[in-house]
Write a protein that holds these residues in place. Sequence first.
Motif, PDB file in Angstrom:
ATOM      1  N   THR A 129       0.836  -1.194   0.000  1.00 61.29           N
ATOM      2  CA  THR A 129       0.000   0.000   0.000  1.00 61.29           C
ATOM      3  C   THR A 129       0.870   1.242   0.000  1.00 61.29           C
ATOM      4  O   THR A 129       1.986   1.239   0.536  1.00 61.29           O
ATOM      5  N   HIS A 130       0.349   2.327  -0.566  1.00 59.95           N
ATOM      6  CA  HIS A 130       1.116   3.577  -0.656  1.00 59.95           C
ATOM      7  C   HIS A 130       0.766   4.491   0.514  1.00 59.95           C
ATOM      8  O   HIS A 130      -0.373   4.494   0.991  1.00 59.95           O
ATOM      9  N   PRO A 131       1.732   5.296   0.978  1.00 65.33           N
ATOM     10  CA  PRO A 131       1.476   6.236   2.073  1.00 65.33           C
ATOM     11  C   PRO A 131       0.369   7.219   1.700  1.00 65.33           C
ATOM     12  O   PRO A 131       0.159   7.537   0.531  1.00 65.33           O
ATOM     13  N   ASN A 132      -0.346   7.677   2.702  1.00 62.67           N
ATOM     14  CA  ASN A 132      -1.389   8.688   2.531  1.00 62.67           C
ATOM     15  C   ASN A 132      -2.507   8.243   1.581  1.00 62.67           C
ATOM     16  O   ASN A 132      -3.071   9.044   0.849  1.00 62.67           O
ATOM     17  N   THR A 133      -2.819   6.962   1.603  1.00 65.84           N
ATOM     18  CA  THR A 133      -3.913   6.453   0.779  1.00 65.84           C
ATOM     19  C   THR A 133      -4.978   5.808   1.657  1.00 65.84           C
ATOM     20  O   THR A 133      -4.693   5.308   2.748  1.00 65.84           O
ATOM     21  N   THR A 134      -6.211   5.826   1.158  1.00 68.37           N
ATOM     22  CA  THR A 134      -7.315   5.200   1.872  1.00 68.37           C
ATOM     23  C   THR A 134      -7.083   3.699   2.010  1.00 68.37           C
ATOM     24  O   THR A 134      -7.451   3.092   3.018  1.00 68.37           O
ATOM     25  N   GLU A 135      -6.472   3.108   0.994  1.00 71.00           N
ATOM     26  CA  GLU A 135      -6.182   1.676   1.033  1.00 71.00           C
ATOM     27  C   GLU A 135      -5.302   1.330   2.235  1.00 71.00           C
ATOM     28  O   GLU A 135      -5.573   0.366   2.955  1.00 71.00           O
ATOM     29  N   ARG A 136      -4.268   2.157   2.470  1.00 76.53           N
ATOM     30  CA  ARG A 136      -3.380   1.892   3.604  1.00 76.53           C
ATOM     31  C   ARG A 136      -4.105   2.089   4.923  1.00 76.53           C
ATOM     32  O   ARG A 136      -3.914   1.316   5.868  1.00 76.53           O
ATOM     33  N   ARG A 137      -4.964   3.115   4.989  1.00 73.30           N
ATOM     34  CA  ARG A 137      -5.725   3.345   6.216  1.00 73.30           C
ATOM     35  C   ARG A 137      -6.600   2.139   6.540  1.00 73.30           C
ATOM     36  O   ARG A 137      -6.689   1.719   7.691  1.00 73.30           O
ATOM     37  N   ARG A 138      -7.244   1.582   5.533  1.00 72.84           N
ATOM     38  CA  ARG A 138      -8.116   0.429   5.756  1.00 72.84           C
ATOM     39  C   ARG A 138      -7.332  -0.783   6.240  1.00 72.84           C
ATOM     40  O   ARG A 138      -7.807  -1.551   7.086  1.00 72.84           O
TER      41      ARG A 138
END
Length: 209
Positions: A129-138
């Motif tokens: 996952t990439h930093p500062n992305t919704t995907e990483r937050r999830r």
Amino acid sequence: MTQYQTEGTNARWELFALLEAQGVSTAEADDLVAALETRAVAGAQREVVERDGMAPASSGPVFEDGWDEGVMAVGEVLVGIADRDWSRRGGRSAGAAELAVHIADVRQRERADLVLLEEFVRETVLPRTHPNTTERRRVLQALGEAGGLCTARTVKMSSGDVILCTREAGHYDPDDLPGFKDGKPGGWHKADASIWNDLGAACIPHAAL
């Protein structure tokens, strides 16, 4: 018969689980199920006894005598089963103990599966996952590690979608302006390609969890 035994065991476990969910104590559940099980044996005994004297008329007296003796013998065995099981259990079914063992085994296997799943997510999914992305937050939320992220959110006026900031809590500085050309948000909030500050009408300001 094996199928009936399996279905009976599954039904017993489901019944105990339902009773437990309704707040019925283990002792009360045991009493209820034991009474049902004993009633089932008693019902079978009654059906057997009702066949006394019902041998086919064309079979002859010897067969008729053997038929009636067989009916009596099976009926006595069923009565003995009911009496023995009721006395041995003290009026209680062994189902609650069986259910407890079953549930413990299932939960142990579920915990082992969760450990393997967490290792996979942490070692394989999160690094991609990439930093500062919704995907990483999830992904971090699934791991229970999103508590250190910013709580600011905004709403896309065009679609009405709610966007949560994906940066770490405490990052915000309204005077640190973003460089829009290279996508760096400076101190502003960022999630995927969205960048916003706390002055927008649709924005809920930054806070730290």
